[in-house]
Write a protein that holds these residues in place. Structure first.
Motif, PDB file in Angstrom:
ATOM      1  N   ALA A   1       0.579  -9.948   0.778  1.00  0.00           N
ATOM      2  CA  ALA A   1      -0.307  -8.873   0.308  1.00  0.00           C
ATOM      3  C   ALA A   1      -0.316  -7.700   1.292  1.00  0.00           C
ATOM      4  CB  ALA A   1      -1.723  -9.400   0.105  1.00  0.00           C
ATOM      5  N   THR A   2      -0.341  -8.010   2.580  1.00  0.00           N
ATOM      6  CA  THR A   2      -0.324  -6.943   3.594  1.00  0.00           C
ATOM      7  C   THR A   2       1.017  -6.219   3.572  1.00  0.00           C
ATOM      8  OG1 THR A   2      -1.864  -8.185   4.973  1.00  0.00           O
ATOM      9  CG2 THR A   2      -0.610  -6.441   6.040  1.00  0.00           C
ATOM     10  N   GLY A   3       2.090  -6.968   3.441  1.00  0.00           N
ATOM     11  CA  GLY A   3       3.413  -6.348   3.395  1.00  0.00           C
ATOM     12  C   GLY A   3       3.557  -5.401   2.214  1.00  0.00           C
ATOM     13  N   VAL A   4       3.114  -5.831   1.050  1.00  0.00           N
ATOM     14  CA  VAL A   4       3.193  -4.976  -0.140  1.00  0.00           C
ATOM     15  C   VAL A   4       2.332  -3.729   0.055  1.00  0.00           C
ATOM     16  CG1 VAL A   4       2.569  -4.839  -2.591  1.00  0.00           C
ATOM     17  CG2 VAL A   4       3.784  -6.837  -1.727  1.00  0.00           C
ATOM     18  N   MET A   5       1.156  -3.896   0.623  1.00  0.00           N
ATOM     19  CA  MET A   5       0.263  -2.762   0.849  1.00  0.00           C
ATOM     20  C   MET A   5       0.881  -1.767   1.827  1.00  0.00           C
ATOM     21  SD  MET A   5      -2.082  -1.515   3.330  1.00  0.00           S
ATOM     22  CE  MET A   5      -2.203  -2.947   4.330  1.00  0.00           C
ATOM     23  N   VAL A   6       1.440  -2.267   2.930  1.00  0.00           N
ATOM     24  CA  VAL A   6       2.035  -1.375   3.933  1.00  0.00           C
ATOM     25  C   VAL A   6       3.255  -0.654   3.350  1.00  0.00           C
ATOM     26  CG1 VAL A   6       3.258  -1.324   6.147  1.00  0.00           C
ATOM     27  CG2 VAL A   6       1.152  -2.619   5.934  1.00  0.00           C
ATOM     28  N   ILE A   7       4.076  -1.382   2.611  1.00  0.00           N
ATOM     29  CA  ILE A   7       5.244  -0.759   1.994  1.00  0.00           C
ATOM     30  C   ILE A   7       4.821   0.358   1.044  1.00  0.00           C
ATOM     31  CG2 ILE A   7       7.113  -1.163   0.331  1.00  0.00           C
ATOM     32  CD1 ILE A   7       7.380  -3.978   1.625  1.00  0.00           C
ATOM     33  N   SER A   8       3.827   0.106   0.214  1.00  0.00           N
ATOM     34  CA  SER A   8       3.404   1.140  -0.741  1.00  0.00           C
ATOM     35  C   SER A   8       2.762   2.326  -0.030  1.00  0.00           C
ATOM     36  CB  SER A   8       2.462   0.563  -1.791  1.00  0.00           C
ATOM     37  OG  SER A   8       1.259   0.157  -1.209  1.00  0.00           O
TER      38      SER A   8
ATOM     39  N   PHE B   1       5.684   4.331   1.412  1.00  0.00           N
ATOM     40  CA  PHE B   1       6.350   5.085   0.350  1.00  0.00           C
ATOM     41  C   PHE B   1       5.491   6.251  -0.127  1.00  0.00           C
ATOM     42  CE2 PHE B   1       9.245   1.389  -0.891  1.00  0.00           C
ATOM     43  CZ  PHE B   1      10.348   1.980  -0.307  1.00  0.00           C
ATOM     44  N   ASN B   2       4.192   6.034  -0.252  1.00  0.00           N
ATOM     45  CA  ASN B   2       3.291   7.106  -0.665  1.00  0.00           C
ATOM     46  C   ASN B   2       3.327   8.253   0.339  1.00  0.00           C
ATOM     47  OD1 ASN B   2       1.224   8.504  -2.063  1.00  0.00           O
ATOM     48  ND2 ASN B   2      -0.318   7.566  -0.751  1.00  0.00           N
ATOM     49  N   THR B   3       3.243   7.922   1.613  1.00  0.00           N
ATOM     50  CA  THR B   3       3.284   8.946   2.657  1.00  0.00           C
ATOM     51  C   THR B   3       4.617   9.689   2.628  1.00  0.00           C
ATOM     52  OG1 THR B   3       1.799   7.627   4.023  1.00  0.00           O
ATOM     53  CG2 THR B   3       3.059   9.332   5.140  1.00  0.00           C
ATOM     54  N   THR B   4       5.699   8.936   2.429  1.00  0.00           N
ATOM     55  CA  THR B   4       7.028   9.545   2.388  1.00  0.00           C
ATOM     56  C   THR B   4       7.174  10.476   1.189  1.00  0.00           C
ATOM     57  OG1 THR B   4       7.947   7.582   3.444  1.00  0.00           O
ATOM     58  CG2 THR B   4       9.494   9.035   2.316  1.00  0.00           C
ATOM     59  N   ILE B   5       6.735  10.040   0.030  1.00  0.00           N
ATOM     60  CA  ILE B   5       6.833  10.872  -1.174  1.00  0.00           C
ATOM     61  C   ILE B   5       6.007  12.143  -1.011  1.00  0.00           C
ATOM     62  CG2 ILE B   5       6.184  10.995  -3.621  1.00  0.00           C
ATOM     63  CD1 ILE B   5       7.021   8.004  -3.775  1.00  0.00           C
ATOM     64  N   GLU B   6       4.819  12.025  -0.460  1.00  0.00           N
ATOM     65  CA  GLU B   6       3.986  13.208  -0.246  1.00  0.00           C
ATOM     66  C   GLU B   6       4.635  14.172   0.739  1.00  0.00           C
ATOM     67  OE1 GLU B   6       0.056  11.999   0.808  1.00  0.00           O
ATOM     68  OE2 GLU B   6      -0.441  11.389  -1.244  1.00  0.00           O
ATOM     69  N   ALA B   7       5.230  13.643   1.806  1.00  0.00           N
ATOM     70  CA  ALA B   7       5.881  14.503   2.797  1.00  0.00           C
ATOM     71  C   ALA B   7       7.087  15.220   2.198  1.00  0.00           C
ATOM     72  CB  ALA B   7       6.297  13.682   4.006  1.00  0.00           C
TER      73      ALA B   7
ATOM     74  N   ILE C   1       0.840   9.969  -8.898  1.00  0.00           N
ATOM     75  CA  ILE C   1       1.483   8.713  -9.287  1.00  0.00           C
ATOM     76  C   ILE C   1       1.772   7.863  -8.058  1.00  0.00           C
ATOM     77  CG2 ILE C   1       3.585   7.727 -10.292  1.00  0.00           C
ATOM     78  CD1 ILE C   1       3.576  10.154 -12.233  1.00  0.00           C
ATOM     79  N   ALA C   2       2.251   8.490  -6.983  1.00  0.00           N
ATOM     80  CA  ALA C   2       2.511   7.750  -5.740  1.00  0.00           C
ATOM     81  C   ALA C   2       1.211   7.190  -5.173  1.00  0.00           C
ATOM     82  CB  ALA C   2       3.194   8.658  -4.717  1.00  0.00           C
ATOM     83  N   ALA C   3       0.144   7.970  -5.247  1.00  0.00           N
ATOM     84  CA  ALA C   3      -1.154   7.491  -4.757  1.00  0.00           C
ATOM     85  C   ALA C   3      -1.680   6.351  -5.627  1.00  0.00           C
ATOM     86  CB  ALA C   3      -2.156   8.644  -4.735  1.00  0.00           C
ATOM     87  N   ALA C   4      -1.410   6.405  -6.926  1.00  0.00           N
ATOM     88  CA  ALA C   4      -1.839   5.317  -7.812  1.00  0.00           C
ATOM     89  C   ALA C   4      -1.128   4.018  -7.460  1.00  0.00           C
ATOM     90  CB  ALA C   4      -1.573   5.691  -9.269  1.00  0.00           C
ATOM     91  N   ALA C   5       0.160   4.099  -7.159  1.00  0.00           N
ATOM     92  CA  ALA C   5       0.907   2.900  -6.759  1.00  0.00           C
ATOM     93  C   ALA C   5       0.323   2.324  -5.473  1.00  0.00           C
ATOM     94  CB  ALA C   5       2.378   3.238  -6.571  1.00  0.00           C
ATOM     95  N   ALA C   6       0.017   3.188  -4.524  1.00  0.00           N
ATOM     96  CA  ALA C   6      -0.605   2.725  -3.282  1.00  0.00           C
ATOM     97  C   ALA C   6      -1.989   2.151  -3.567  1.00  0.00           C
ATOM     98  CB  ALA C   6      -0.691   3.867  -2.280  1.00  0.00           C
ATOM     99  N   GLY C   7      -2.723   2.774  -4.453  1.00  0.00           N
ATOM    100  CA  GLY C   7      -4.058   2.288  -4.793  1.00  0.00           C
ATOM    101  C   GLY C   7      -4.045   0.907  -5.424  1.00  0.00           C
ATOM    102  N   VAL C   8      -3.081   0.647  -6.296  1.00  0.00           N
ATOM    103  CA  VAL C   8      -2.976  -0.676  -6.913  1.00  0.00           C
ATOM    104  C   VAL C   8      -2.672  -1.731  -5.848  1.00  0.00           C
ATOM    105  CG1 VAL C   8      -1.572  -2.080  -8.471  1.00  0.00           C
ATOM    106  CG2 VAL C   8      -2.348   0.177  -9.199  1.00  0.00           C
ATOM    107  N   SER C   9      -1.763  -1.419  -4.946  1.00  0.00           N
ATOM    108  CA  SER C   9      -1.439  -2.395  -3.895  1.00  0.00           C
ATOM    109  C   SER C   9      -2.618  -2.600  -2.941  1.00  0.00           C
ATOM    110  CB  SER C   9      -0.197  -1.964  -3.125  1.00  0.00           C
ATOM    111  OG  SER C   9      -0.465  -0.844  -2.323  1.00  0.00           O
ATOM    112  N   ILE C  10      -3.383  -1.557  -2.698  1.00  0.00           N
ATOM    113  CA  ILE C  10      -4.571  -1.701  -1.851  1.00  0.00           C
ATOM    114  C   ILE C  10      -5.607  -2.569  -2.550  1.00  0.00           C
ATOM    115  CG2 ILE C  10      -6.528  -0.446  -0.850  1.00  0.00           C
ATOM    116  CD1 ILE C  10      -4.501   1.869  -0.336  1.00  0.00           C
ATOM    117  N   LEU C  11      -5.762  -2.398  -3.847  1.00  0.00           N
ATOM    118  CA  LEU C  11      -6.695  -3.224  -4.610  1.00  0.00           C
ATOM    119  C   LEU C  11      -6.303  -4.696  -4.528  1.00  0.00           C
ATOM    120  CD1 LEU C  11      -9.107  -3.452  -6.567  1.00  0.00           C
ATOM    121  CD2 LEU C  11      -7.461  -3.140  -8.435  1.00  0.00           C
TER     122      LEU C  11
END
Length: 124
Positions: free
Chosen positions: A65-72, A75-81, A100-110
């Motif tokens: 769960a932590t790995g998926v969260m960190v990866i997302s 990726f979110n930070t990279t896409i925004e940059a 959309i990138a933030a939503a993917a990160a949000g789902v993994s954080i949830l």
């Protein structure tokens, strides 16, 4: 490493160099993004408890769960940059991409929060 498609780079496979680059990127993500840093810290604390109590399945579940969260998050930070670099001005299309990138990160954080809460509850 040599890129066979672009015909660039140096020949040979250097796993230690790749590991060094990976650790450099992770270090930058932790130092530059507080949301990544505190989640990794909380996970490490809970991982230590799971390890000490020999709860191997819980340990593995939290690592995943932590790995998926960190990866997302990365990726979110990279896409925004990349979006900010390509289009520094406000653009609704870039805003949608970032959302959309933030939503993917949000789902993994949830998912991470749900696993974290259940693991804390099982330890108490």
């Amino acid at each position: 490493m040599r890129n066979k498609f672009l015909n660039t780079g140096q020949a040979g496979f250097r796993p230690l160099r790749k590991l060094k680059i990976c650790m450099s990127g992770l270090r930058y993500a932790v130092l530059a993004d507080f949301s990544v840093a505190y989640k990794i810290l909380l996970s490490c604390i809970l991982l230590a408890f799971c390890l000490a109590l020999h709860k191997w399945f819980d340990l593995l579940l939290l690592i995943v769960a932590t790995g998926v969260m960190v990866i997302s998050e990365i990726f979110n930070t990279t896409i925004e940059a990349i979006c900010d670099m390509i289009q520094p001005d406000e653009d609704p299309r870039i805003g949608i991409i970032k959302d959309i990138a933030a939503a993917a990160a949000g789902v993994s954080i949830l998912i991470w929060v749900i696993v974290f809460v259940f693991e804390v509850a099982s330890l108490l």
